[in-house]
Design a protein around this motif. Sequence first.
Motif, mmCIF file in Angstrom:
data_model
loop_
_atom_site.group_PDB
_atom_site.id
_atom_site.type_symbol
_atom_site.label_atom_id
_atom_site.label_comp_id
_atom_site.label_asym_id
_atom_site.label_seq_id
_atom_site.Cartn_x
_atom_site.Cartn_y
_atom_site.Cartn_z
ATOM 1 N N ARG A 1 0.834 -1.216 0.000
ATOM 2 C CA ARG A 1 0.000 0.000 0.000
ATOM 3 C C ARG A 1 0.861 1.255 0.000
ATOM 4 O O ARG A 1 0.486 2.277 -0.563
ATOM 5 C CB ARG A 1 -0.927 0.003 1.213
ATOM 6 N N THR B 1 -0.564 4.441 -1.966
ATOM 7 C CA THR B 1 -1.136 4.094 -3.270
ATOM 8 C C THR B 1 -2.649 3.861 -3.284
ATOM 9 O O THR B 1 -3.190 3.561 -4.339
ATOM 10 C CB THR B 1 -0.479 2.799 -3.793
ATOM 11 N N THR C 1 -4.097 8.788 -2.672
ATOM 12 C CA THR C 1 -2.701 8.698 -3.081
ATOM 13 C C THR C 1 -1.974 9.999 -2.740
ATOM 14 O O THR C 1 -2.523 11.088 -2.894
ATOM 15 C CB THR C 1 -2.575 8.429 -4.589
ATOM 16 N N LEU D 1 4.735 5.754 -9.249
ATOM 17 C CA LEU D 1 4.152 6.225 -7.992
ATOM 18 C C LEU D 1 3.671 7.660 -8.140
ATOM 19 O O LEU D 1 4.204 8.408 -8.962
ATOM 20 C CB LEU D 1 5.204 6.145 -6.879
ATOM 21 N N PRO D 2 2.612 8.058 -7.403
ATOM 22 C CA PRO D 2 2.102 7.375 -6.214
ATOM 23 C C PRO D 2 0.991 6.346 -6.444
ATOM 24 O O PRO D 2 0.584 5.692 -5.485
ATOM 25 C CB PRO D 2 1.540 8.542 -5.394
ATOM 26 N N ASP D 3 0.485 6.183 -7.668
ATOM 27 C CA ASP D 3 -0.645 5.272 -7.854
ATOM 28 C C ASP D 3 -0.273 3.818 -7.623
ATOM 29 O O ASP D 3 -1.115 3.006 -7.243
ATOM 30 C CB ASP D 3 -1.233 5.432 -9.258
ATOM 31 N N GLY D 4 0.987 3.453 -7.894
ATOM 32 C CA GLY D 4 1.434 2.111 -7.594
ATOM 33 C C GLY D 4 1.170 1.083 -8.669
ATOM 34 O O GLY D 4 1.195 -0.122 -8.380
ATOM 35 N N ARG E 1 -1.956 -3.187 -9.796
ATOM 36 C CA ARG E 1 -1.761 -2.112 -8.824
ATOM 37 C C ARG E 1 -1.286 -2.725 -7.517
ATOM 38 O O ARG E 1 -1.946 -3.595 -6.937
ATOM 39 C CB ARG E 1 -3.066 -1.339 -8.597
ATOM 40 N N THR F 1 -1.331 -1.904 -4.614
ATOM 41 C CA THR F 1 -2.230 -1.744 -3.474
ATOM 42 C C THR F 1 -2.926 -3.043 -3.099
ATOM 43 O O THR F 1 -3.175 -3.316 -1.930
ATOM 44 C CB THR F 1 -3.310 -0.697 -3.805
#
Length: 303
Positions: free
Chosen positions: A24, A88, A93, A180-183, A214, A216
Amino acid sequence: METTCSVLSREYAEPMAGTAPTARGWLLIEHPGPWGAKALTGSRGLDPDIGRAVERAAAAAGFRATLIRSTGRTADLAALRTVILAWTEPGATWMRRFTVSSAEELRDLDFAALAGPVEPAIGEPCTDPVVLVCTNGKRDRCCATEGRPLAEALAHRLPGHVWEATHLGGHRFAPTAVVLPDGYVYGRLDPDTAVAAYDAARAGGMRIADCRGRATWPRPAQAAELAVREDTGETAADVLRVAAPVEHEDAEHVWTVRVDHVDGRTWTVEVTGRTEEPPRPESCGKGFGNPLSMLPRLVTPAH
């Protein structure tokens, strides 16, 4: 001549969906190197006890600790180190940047207080995405032979937004990167597709092609999200939420996953884990094994 893990993965057309590491949050620590195979405990100039303590404390709070460095930078272990924290989760985010004089300063941080979804006040906010390219040849030679040329190319095309990283998982999908930051994690990249992934993130989206998932979400959830995106063409990064996978009691490696859109639509996805044949090394230098691929199937359309 030995065939590398990334060559075999391509030859066998191994699916990439659902192969991203699960994290995460991300803790990125600048350390010029040289890096060891286990970067936080085996890299020159980094006390292994400090590295171990930071890695454990970060992991307990949901952060994946990774060493980073600028492409082409000469080692200067006395200089200030950049540290980046990223979270993420969709709708929450964020990414913050600060400096430390040594990794020892990180041991005193309260990572639980810094974890999302609320953005902490530490350092300064990062307004643009960053791309991490796995280049640690001590971990897997494919990351060096495939990742370093990509990182060098991106450093020229996306100056200031690219870092080399020690370990992103999935060496056999090299060159691999996370934005990043979405991952969102990508594999089998080239400079054009990597720039496309960065441009998509900067516009608030993601790139379905070449995406491993993702970070996350756990692996079955990653595959379920990508199945919905492929079916709908939806590329906005933060519009989908994925529930925890529910494993079937009567079938091993079969999960049901619910995917929700912020507009109210809902999908049910069944994800089956398939043992890949023939056996192959999942990482160069390791023995042969059978990777488990995530195969998603939409059970119900949006309603």
